[in-house]
Design a protein around this motif. Structure first.
Motif, PDB file in Angstrom:
ATOM      1  N   VAL A  41       0.828  -1.203   0.000  1.00 21.21           N
ATOM      2  CA  VAL A  41       0.000   0.000   0.000  1.00 21.21           C
ATOM      3  C   VAL A  41       0.864   1.256   0.000  1.00 21.21           C
ATOM      4  N   ARG A  42       1.917   1.273   0.833  1.00 23.37           N
ATOM      5  CA  ARG A  42       2.782   2.462   0.914  1.00 23.37           C
ATOM      6  C   ARG A  42       3.454   2.768  -0.415  1.00 23.37           C
ATOM      7  N   ASN A  43       3.803   1.737  -1.150  1.00 21.78           N
ATOM      8  CA  ASN A  43       4.553   1.922  -2.396  1.00 21.78           C
ATOM      9  C   ASN A  43       3.718   1.601  -3.633  1.00 21.78           C
ATOM     10  N   PHE A  44       2.393   1.698  -3.498  1.00 24.40           N
ATOM     11  CA  PHE A  44       1.519   1.195  -4.556  1.00 24.40           C
ATOM     12  C   PHE A  44       1.720   1.926  -5.879  1.00 24.40           C
ATOM     13  N   ASP A  45       1.822   3.238  -5.852  1.00 24.44           N
ATOM     14  CA  ASP A  45       1.978   3.981  -7.108  1.00 24.44           C
ATOM     15  C   ASP A  45       3.262   3.564  -7.833  1.00 24.44           C
ATOM     16  N   ASP A  46       4.343   3.412  -7.091  1.00 23.12           N
ATOM     17  CA  ASP A  46       5.599   2.985  -7.706  1.00 23.12           C
ATOM     18  C   ASP A  46       5.484   1.559  -8.242  1.00 23.12           C
ATOM     19  N   LEU A  47       4.798   0.705  -7.485  1.00 27.99           N
ATOM     20  CA  LEU A  47       4.652  -0.684  -7.913  1.00 27.99           C
ATOM     21  C   LEU A  47       3.813  -0.778  -9.184  1.00 27.99           C
ATOM     22  N   ILE A  48       2.734  -0.029  -9.241  1.00 26.42           N
ATOM     23  CA  ILE A  48       1.882  -0.040 -10.437  1.00 26.42           C
ATOM     24  C   ILE A  48       2.680   0.414 -11.657  1.00 26.42           C
ATOM     25  N   GLU A  49       3.505   1.417 -11.476  1.00 28.20           N
ATOM     26  CA  GLU A  49       4.323   1.898 -12.588  1.00 28.20           C
ATOM     27  C   GLU A  49       5.203   0.779 -13.145  1.00 28.20           C
ATOM     28  N   GLU A  50       5.661  -0.117 -12.283  1.00 19.18           N
ATOM     29  CA  GLU A  50       6.531  -1.217 -12.717  1.00 19.18           C
ATOM     30  C   GLU A  50       5.729  -2.372 -13.322  1.00 19.18           C
ATOM     31  N   VAL A  51       4.673  -2.823 -12.640  1.00 23.76           N
ATOM     32  CA  VAL A  51       3.985  -4.033 -13.103  1.00 23.76           C
ATOM     33  C   VAL A  51       3.051  -3.760 -14.272  1.00 23.76           C
ATOM     34  N   PHE A  52       2.738  -2.507 -14.548  1.00 21.35           N
ATOM     35  CA  PHE A  52       1.925  -2.187 -15.720  1.00 21.35           C
ATOM     36  C   PHE A  52       2.784  -1.967 -16.955  1.00 21.35           C
ATOM     37  N   GLN A  53       3.955  -2.585 -16.963  1.00 20.82           N
ATOM     38  CA  GLN A  53       4.862  -2.559 -18.112  1.00 20.82           C
ATOM     39  C   GLN A  53       5.216  -3.998 -18.486  1.00 20.82           C
ATOM     40  N   PRO A  54       5.846  -4.197 -19.645  1.00 20.15           N
ATOM     41  CA  PRO A  54       6.392  -5.519 -19.945  1.00 20.15           C
ATOM     42  C   PRO A  54       7.404  -5.940 -18.889  1.00 20.15           C
ATOM     43  N   VAL A  55       7.565  -7.241 -18.700  1.00 20.21           N
ATOM     44  CA  VAL A  55       8.515  -7.746 -17.708  1.00 20.21           C
ATOM     45  C   VAL A  55       9.918  -7.243 -18.000  1.00 20.21           C
ATOM     46  N   LEU A  56      10.303  -7.246 -19.269  1.00 24.29           N
ATOM     47  CA  LEU A  56      11.650  -6.802 -19.650  1.00 24.29           C
ATOM     48  C   LEU A  56      11.674  -5.284 -19.787  1.00 24.29           C
ATOM     49  N   HIS A  57      12.053  -4.614 -18.722  1.00 27.89           N
ATOM     50  CA  HIS A  57      12.219  -3.169 -18.760  1.00 27.89           C
ATOM     51  C   HIS A  57      13.203  -2.772 -17.666  1.00 27.89           C
TER      52      HIS A  57
END
Length: 475
Positions: free
Chosen positions: A126-142
């Motif tokens: 929850v604390r890092n949700f915005d950062d996490l969404i930015e990562e997982v809403f991309q292709p795995v290879l990034h």
């Protein structure tokens, strides 16, 4: 001016169209169905006239979390999110119910001896949700911008769902997490089996599982209004069967073609123009278990035994964690379980205008084998009756959607698979194929932008956005 054609008007297709129009392209969207929207359509004639049902997508944690949809300010076009008091309830046979809600304290209290551990697991998400969404809403290879956040989440997500459930001592927490993990439509014992469950549970606490006021079609209407402001157009009732036909349909050869389709649609439309390696990969692409849905019109709502279930937007009806693991494994093997996992929605609790007086819409679907040809209606009613005795007597209308009905309604739902592809560990990590850029197809100017590409299923538009960004970089 460069021209673009988007085939398919689901959320990803419309997101791609908007992004291309923002960049100054002349955009035309072609939709085979009589109405745009793909998985975000709503109907008030399915059961009792005036009772409003979401046809496919209903709850939108990924929609409210989507960075691209947020950037569009769709509230200008009337889109309003509505949240339940309890986002998710998972009733058990002993009368207890585990809860997930934006109010973490409500969830912790429902989980008894496991409440503190649940908080330790999901507070960092929850604390890092915005950062996490930015990562997982991309292709795995990034290249990650938040490697620590992604790494901490990834270590847990790589594990089977059964491993994560085993961290708890009592059944409510075990069942709650396993039920959310079951959204992956497949076996829960393999690698990445926890990924969907951890992400969607974190979303429940961080942003909730809201509905769109008036039905999911409100999302479509808002996206269409945004596209129209940018000069884009949408044509319905147009089935595209080959790339060669596009020039005739839009009076010129487009510079960019976006396909908001399953890989089966790509093979049909692009066919021999695909490089052999891409064609073989798409032919190997696998589709997952199906959804068998029943829309109910219910007099007075569902008589849940546990009162907390009467304030939950979404309910998971699957019993214990062990039962769900066994049932999902059987479904993935092609076996129809006697008591399937059922997801039930009570959207009217947040959006009372969907009801007609005391008759309320209830949304329910079961996980069934891919291409299942039997009748699961009684199995779904039985699962509701299990936790709400007397439900059957309150039903005043029904509309059944079999796997074949789904495919007839939307060819992207191959064999009734509403996720546009099996969520095996390989296809979670690399869908639709192993490629540095999963939106490309090896044909100049032609891209795939559907849920068969990262980040997968959900009404978020991010696959369309990333595919459009790829196209713009190559113009």
């Amino acid at each position: 001016m460069s021209r673009a054609v988007v085939v398919g008007s689901g959320p990803n297709g419309l997101a791609a169209a908007i992004r291309l129009a923002q960049a100054g392209l002349e955009v035309t969207v072609l939709e085979a169905y009589s109405r745009p929207g793909g998985g975000t359509r709503t109907d008030d004639q399915l059961t009792v006239p005036g009772v409003v049902h979401d046809v496919c997508a209903a709850f939108h944690p990924t929609g409210v979390a989507s960075p691209y949809l947020a950037s569009l300010d769709l509230g200008r076009h009337g889109l309003r999110w509505l949240w339940p008091e309890v986002d998710l309830a998972h009733p058990l046979d002993d009368g207890r119910a585990a809860l997930a809600a934006r109010d973490m304290e409500l969830s912790v209290a429902s989980l008894g001896v496991d409440g503190a551990r649940w908080r330790r697991i999901f507070d960092p998400v929850v604390r890092n949700f915005d950062d996490l969404i930015e990562e997982v809403f991309q292709p795995v290879l990034h290249v990650p911008r938040h490697p620590v956040t992604l790494g901490r989440f990834g270590v847990k997500a790589l594990t089977p769902a059964t491993w994560q459930a085993a961290r708890f001592r009592d059944e409510p927490a075990k069942a709650l997490l396993t039920g959310v993990a079951a959204h992956k439509f497949g076996a829960l014992t393999g690698p990445l089996g926890s990924s969907v469950g951890l992400m969607l549970t974190g979303a429940a606490h961080a942003v909730g599982w809201p509905v769109a006021e008036g039905g999911s079609e409100s999302i479509t209407r808002a996206l269409l209004a945004e596209l129209a402001e940018l000069g884009g157009t949408v044509r319905t009732g147009v089935r595209v069967r080959s790339l060669a036909s596009l020039a005739e349909l839009v009076d010129s050869t487009p510079d960019v073609v976006m396909l908001d389709t399953a890989p089966a649609g790509v093979l049909e439309m692009v066919g021999d123009r695909l490089p052999a390696r891409v064609r073989r990969a798409l032919q190997r692409f696998t589709y997952g278990p199906a959804a068998y849905k029943v829309d109910f019109a219910v007099e007075g709502g569902v008589p849940w035994t546990n009162p907390d279930c009467r304030r939950a937007g979404t309910l998971h009806l699957g019993g214990s964690a062990a039962e769900m693991v066994a049932v999902e494994a059987a479904t993935a093997r092609g076996e129809m379980p006697e008591r399937p996992f059922v997801l039930l929605g009570q959207q009217y609790l947040m959006d009372p205008a969907r009801s007609a007086g005391s008759i309320h819409p209830v949304y329910a679907y079961a996980h069934v084998p891919h291409g299942y040809t039997g009748d699961a209606t009684e199995a779904i009613i039985g699962q509701v009756e299990r936790f709400a005795p007397g439900f059957r007597e309150r039903i005043v209308g029904m509309r059944v959607w079999t796997p074949q009905d789904w495919e007839d309604y939307n060819p992207n739902y191959v064999g009734g698979d509403i996720s546009a592809g099996a969520n095996t560990w390989r296809q979670i990590a690399m869908r639709p194929r192993l490629a540095l850029n999963p939106y490309t197809l090896g044909v100049d100017g032609v891209y795939l932008c559907s849920s068969a590409t990262p980040p997968g299923g959900g009404v978020h538009g991010m696959a369309g956005f990333h595919a459009a960004e790829t196209a713009l970089a190559r113009l």
